[in-house]
Design an enzyme around this catalytic site. Structure first.
Site, PDB file in Angstrom:
ATOM      1  N   CYS A   2      34.544  33.500  33.701  1.00  0.00           N
ATOM      2  CA  CYS A   2      34.174  33.674  35.108  1.00  0.00           C
ATOM      3  C   CYS A   2      34.954  32.668  35.964  1.00  0.00           C
ATOM      4  CB  CYS A   2      32.683  33.399  35.276  1.00  0.00           C
ATOM      5  SG  CYS A   2      31.658  34.251  34.094  1.00  0.00           S
ATOM      6  N   ARG A  27      39.522  36.360  37.372  1.00  0.00           N
ATOM      7  CA  ARG A  27      38.885  35.789  36.180  1.00  0.00           C
ATOM      8  C   ARG A  27      37.641  36.568  35.790  1.00  0.00           C
ATOM      9  NH1 ARG A  27      40.443  30.754  34.999  1.00  0.00           N
ATOM     10  NH2 ARG A  27      38.475  30.369  33.936  1.00  0.00           N
ATOM     11  N   TRP A  74      32.390  37.546  34.778  1.00  0.00           N
ATOM     12  CA  TRP A  74      32.839  38.495  33.763  1.00  0.00           C
ATOM     13  C   TRP A  74      31.757  38.461  32.701  1.00  0.00           C
ATOM     14  CZ3 TRP A  74      35.765  37.878  28.806  1.00  0.00           C
ATOM     15  CH2 TRP A  74      36.201  39.099  28.321  1.00  0.00           C
ATOM     16  N   ASN A 100      30.752  28.818  34.072  1.00  0.00           N
ATOM     17  CA  ASN A 100      31.775  29.614  33.384  1.00  0.00           C
ATOM     18  C   ASN A 100      31.798  29.152  31.938  1.00  0.00           C
ATOM     19  OD1 ASN A 100      34.003  31.038  32.511  1.00  0.00           O
ATOM     20  ND2 ASN A 100      35.432  29.446  33.173  1.00  0.00           N
ATOM     21  N   GLY A 101      31.601  30.078  31.000  1.00  0.00           N
ATOM     22  CA  GLY A 101      31.636  29.727  29.570  1.00  0.00           C
ATOM     23  C   GLY A 101      30.536  30.463  28.834  1.00  0.00           C
ATOM     24  N   GLU A 477      54.727  45.299  22.752  1.00  0.00           N
ATOM     25  CA  GLU A 477      54.418  44.754  24.083  1.00  0.00           C
ATOM     26  C   GLU A 477      54.396  45.874  25.121  1.00  0.00           C
ATOM     27  OE1 GLU A 477      53.124  42.284  25.237  1.00  0.00           O
ATOM     28  OE2 GLU A 477      53.627  42.354  27.375  1.00  0.00           O
ATOM     29  N   LYS A 481      51.143  46.900  27.483  1.00  0.00           N
ATOM     30  CA  LYS A 481      51.244  46.999  28.942  1.00  0.00           C
ATOM     31  C   LYS A 481      50.695  48.330  29.422  1.00  0.00           C
ATOM     32  CE  LYS A 481      51.606  43.614  30.053  1.00  0.00           C
ATOM     33  NZ  LYS A 481      51.498  42.821  28.894  1.00  0.00           N
ATOM     34  N   GLU A 484      46.723  48.900  28.678  1.00  0.00           N
ATOM     35  CA  GLU A 484      45.731  48.022  29.318  1.00  0.00           C
ATOM     36  C   GLU A 484      45.588  48.287  30.813  1.00  0.00           C
ATOM     37  OE1 GLU A 484      46.355  43.763  29.478  1.00  0.00           O
ATOM     38  OE2 GLU A 484      48.506  44.004  29.440  1.00  0.00           O
ATOM     39  N   HIS A 500      55.136  57.173   6.663  1.00  0.00           N
ATOM     40  CA  HIS A 500      54.015  56.686   5.834  1.00  0.00           C
ATOM     41  C   HIS A 500      52.673  56.984   6.481  1.00  0.00           C
ATOM     42  CE1 HIS A 500      56.942  54.730   3.246  1.00  0.00           C
ATOM     43  NE2 HIS A 500      57.572  54.390   4.349  1.00  0.00           N
ATOM     44  N   LYS A 597      41.667  38.014  33.181  1.00  0.00           N
ATOM     45  CA  LYS A 597      42.988  37.407  33.040  1.00  0.00           C
ATOM     46  C   LYS A 597      43.044  36.401  31.906  1.00  0.00           C
ATOM     47  CE  LYS A 597      47.224  36.394  33.821  1.00  0.00           C
ATOM     48  NZ  LYS A 597      48.245  37.311  33.279  1.00  0.00           N
TER      49      LYS A 597
HETATM   50  C1  AGP Z   1      48.416  40.607  28.376  1.00  0.00           C
HETATM   51  O1  AGP Z   1      48.914  41.593  29.274  1.00  0.00           O
HETATM   52  C2  AGP Z   1      46.914  40.622  28.262  1.00  0.00           C
HETATM   53  N1  AGP Z   1      46.315  40.470  29.531  1.00  0.00           N
HETATM   54  C3  AGP Z   1      46.373  39.711  27.197  1.00  0.00           C
HETATM   55  O2  AGP Z   1      46.755  40.277  25.965  1.00  0.00           O
HETATM   56  C4  AGP Z   1      46.839  38.229  27.203  1.00  0.00           C
HETATM   57  O3  AGP Z   1      48.206  38.155  26.862  1.00  0.00           O
HETATM   58  C5  AGP Z   1      46.036  37.465  26.146  1.00  0.00           C
HETATM   59  O4  AGP Z   1      44.685  37.490  26.520  1.00  0.00           O
HETATM   60  C6  AGP Z   1      46.491  36.016  25.963  1.00  0.00           C
HETATM   61  O5  AGP Z   1      46.269  35.283  27.142  1.00  0.00           O
HETATM   62  P1  AGP Z   1      46.895  33.795  27.255  1.00  0.00           P
HETATM   63  O6  AGP Z   1      48.384  33.947  27.147  1.00  0.00           O
HETATM   64  O7  AGP Z   1      46.441  33.280  28.574  1.00  0.00           O
HETATM   65  O8  AGP Z   1      46.352  32.992  26.103  1.00  0.00           O
END
Ligand code: AGP
Length: 602
Positions: A2, A27, A74, A100-101, A477, A481, A484, A500, A597
């Site tokens: 959060c 966040r 969150w 937050n936590g 990667e 992208k 997500e 396979h 994030k």
């Molecule tokens: C990446 O697009 C994602 N949002 C997610 O996989 C992110 O890379 C992952 O949570 C790691 O975050 P960080 O690099 O802040 O540790």
């Protein structure tokens, strides 16, 4: 995970709290709320959903007063709802808390407090905190917060106000980020710097178990034993403007286009035009025979490329591990290993836990992170900062490419230390590295063909990505992208693996996107592509190998660079593809559903 914010000073608090929460919404945005002290009484307003909902509530029933705390959530314990929104209060509403936590022992604490006569309104872990402070309160708020914090297991960044002592904010952090902002007419607490950047660039970076008491006139910081702590003021280098969209429709598009600058900034001071590499602060013992590269998500994908670069150039064996697996996988850490953690935010719980585990086991820990002053940055033995600037969009782009730059520099540095590769080869690599920003700029000049391709595939249910070697990591990667932010089911496969099993998924019209940057293996990839074309797939090739493109229905050209550096330019059009598919579908690019994030909880 959060975002929390607090203000105490000469100005009305509510508006300042809301603008701080606006910068923190990335966040978490399941709900939001504020608590404000007015005439020595606490008033609370909270609403489910995004901050806009809370603004509406406050437009109807404004809160006045110049001391307050705020929260954007969150959800971790308790569904998104008004009842579960922060701030949470004690029974008589004389103490309000934002958090937050995760409080890992909240059930035991709740049980204990209920036996003492406390009743709970929410399903959250957080609600134990105001009741616990109430339980310990004996006329000194800071002391009560300290006693309560001693009982908390887990992670927390907490902001507290109380009508029992209506002229202060008390805050503390453990395993969740928290900073203090020193404004000209008031002081702030916040989960991160962008939340208060429009008000001040002078901040204190709090460490775990540091308590802060904010009054209108000042800030006092003490440790867990109530001993005063003197802190240096940290002057923030990036502007408030840098954390806004600057004319782009979305943070993600802005951050994609910031990559040439981010790459230049990350190289700056480390690799100069004379090809002199300056990473001397990264000491690396000859005793180290294996490097564990540990991260999550996109950072993990960067680690896969990093492994290839370090093994190819420095001949140092590397193992790339997902942080959530590594920390419970009983890894073979010993005196001849070292750990390198990669984390954009520097606050990812699993990655931070691995850092702490490795240090406890006596390993040297290196870190690649984008946030100066983050927990990872402050706890690693050696930090390599990427200078990508604030990355606000949940989908990581410029952090990824600057992580690759970090790995390339690290690999070349180790190769020079170990003298494993001819200097002329390393110099060629460095020279190409110095021009990658221009290569990326050229790709970004026109994305019309990407936009058109995005419109063509936006309605697909499944989209698969293929690659071999480094291109497989690029495919992973690219697939992350896309999935997500567009919510299209997508997977990446090493193209040699199709036979396979995965090829069973190919039907007439299935979209298969392949990446090919290495001419030495392009024929192998092309024959895999022909296998799926033969089964009806629509094949799109992102390729730098233009000698044989007959296998594809459509081609997107990639620039030709050294195969080891190729993952960096190759990902740019694939980032744009994900972005344009998402906008074509009308989804929220910067705040995709279910995601946040930085995942600061397990
Ligand atoms: C990446 O697009 C994602 N949002 C997610 O996989 C992110 O890379 C992952 O949570 C790691 O975050 P960080 O690099 O802040 O540790």
């Amino acid at each position: 995970m959060c975002g929390i914010v607090g203000y105490i000073g000469a100005r009305p608090a509510a508006g300042l709290l809301l603008s701080g929460l606006e910068s923190l919404e990335y966040r978490g945005y399941d709900s939001a709320g504020i608590a404000v002290m007015e005439n020595e009484k606490i008033s609370v307003a909270k609403e489910k959903g995004r901050l806009a909902g809370l603004r509406e509530v406050l437009d109807t029933s404004p809160l006045s007063g110049n001391i307050g705390i705020g929260h954007t959530r969150w959800a971790t314990h308790g569904v998104p709802s008004v009842k579960n929104s922060h701030p949470h209060t004690n029974t008589d509403g004389t103490i309000a808390v934002v958090h937050n936590g995760i409080i890992e022992n909240h059930e035991a604490l709740k049980d204990y407090l209920q036996k003492k006569g406390y009743s709970f309104k929410s399903e959250t872990d957080t609600e134990v905190i105001p009741h616990l402070i109430d339980y310990y309160y004996d006329g000194d708020l800071l002391s009560a917060v300290r006693k309560a914090a001693e009982k908390l297991d887990g992670s927390y960044a907490i902001g507290v106000i109380s009508s029992k002592e209506p002229d202060k904010i008390v805050a503390v952090r453990k395993d969740s980020p928290l900073i203090v902002g020193l404004g000209k007419d008031g002081n702030f607490i916040a989960s991160d710097i962008p939340a208060i950047l429009s008000e001040t660039k002078d901040v204190y970076l709090l460490n775990d178990n540091e308590f802060v008491t904010l009054t209108k006139s000042g800030v006092a910081i003490t440790d867990a034993d109530a001993k005063p702590i003197e802190k240096e003021i940290f002057k923030v280098q990036f502007s408030a403007q840098a954390s806004q969209k600057e004319g782009y429709d979305h943070f993600m598009l802005k951050e994609i286009h910031e990559q040439p600058v981010a790459i230049r900034n990350t190289l700056r001071g480390r690799l100069d035009k004379d090809l002199k590499l300056n990473l001397d602060n990264l000491k690396f013992s000859d005793d180290i025979e294996k490097l564990y590269i540990v991260a999550c998500g996109t950072a993990y994908h960067a680690g896969l490329v990093g492994k290839k670069a370090i093994e190819t150039l420095a001949k140092l064996p590397c193992e790339v591990c997902l942080a959530s697996e590594f920390r419970y996988g009983d890894p073979l850490i010993n005196k001849n290993t070292a750990v390198l953690v990669v984390s954009q935010s520097g606050e990812t719980a699993d990655t931070l836990a691995v850092l702490r585990m490795a240090k406890k086991l006596g390993n040297t820990v290196y870190a690649i992170t984008n946030v100066v002053g983050s927990s990872v940055a402050r706890e690693a033995d050696y930090v390599f900062y990427t200078y990508a600037g604030p990355e606000i969009a949940v989908a990581s782009t410029k952090a990824y490419t600057t992580q690759l730059v970090a790995f390339y520099l690290f690999a070349i540095h180790l190769a020079e230390l170990k003298n494993t590769v001819r200097q002329s080869e390393l110099d060629d690599m460095k020279n190409e590295l110095l021009h990658l920003d221009e290569v990326v700029s050229d790709i970004l000049k026109s994305d019309d063909e990407i936009k058109k391709l995005a419109a063509d595939i936006a309605g697909e249910r499944d989209i698969y990505f293929l690659g071999r070697g480094l291109d497989y990591f690029v495919a992973m990667e690219a697939s992350l992208k896309l999935k997500e932010i567009s919510y299209i089911h997508s997977d990446a496969y090493a193209s040699g693996e199709l036979k396979h099993g995965p090829i069973a998924l190919i039907e007439n019209g299935t979209v298969v996107i392949s990446i090919c940057t290495n001419p030495e293996i392009s024929n192998k990839l092309n024959s895999n592509v022909k296998e799926v074309t033969a089964r009806g797939a629509k094949t799109i090739g992102f390729t730098a190998c233009l000698s044989d493109t007959a296998a594809y229905n459509e081609i997107i050209k990639l620039p030709q660079v050294d195969p080891l550096l190729a993952p960096l330019p190759a990902i740019i059009p694939l980032q744009l593809l994900a972005y344009h598919v998402c906008t074509a579908k009308g989804f929220d690019v910067d705040k995709p559903r279910n995601l946040a994030k930085s995942v600061t909880v397990e």
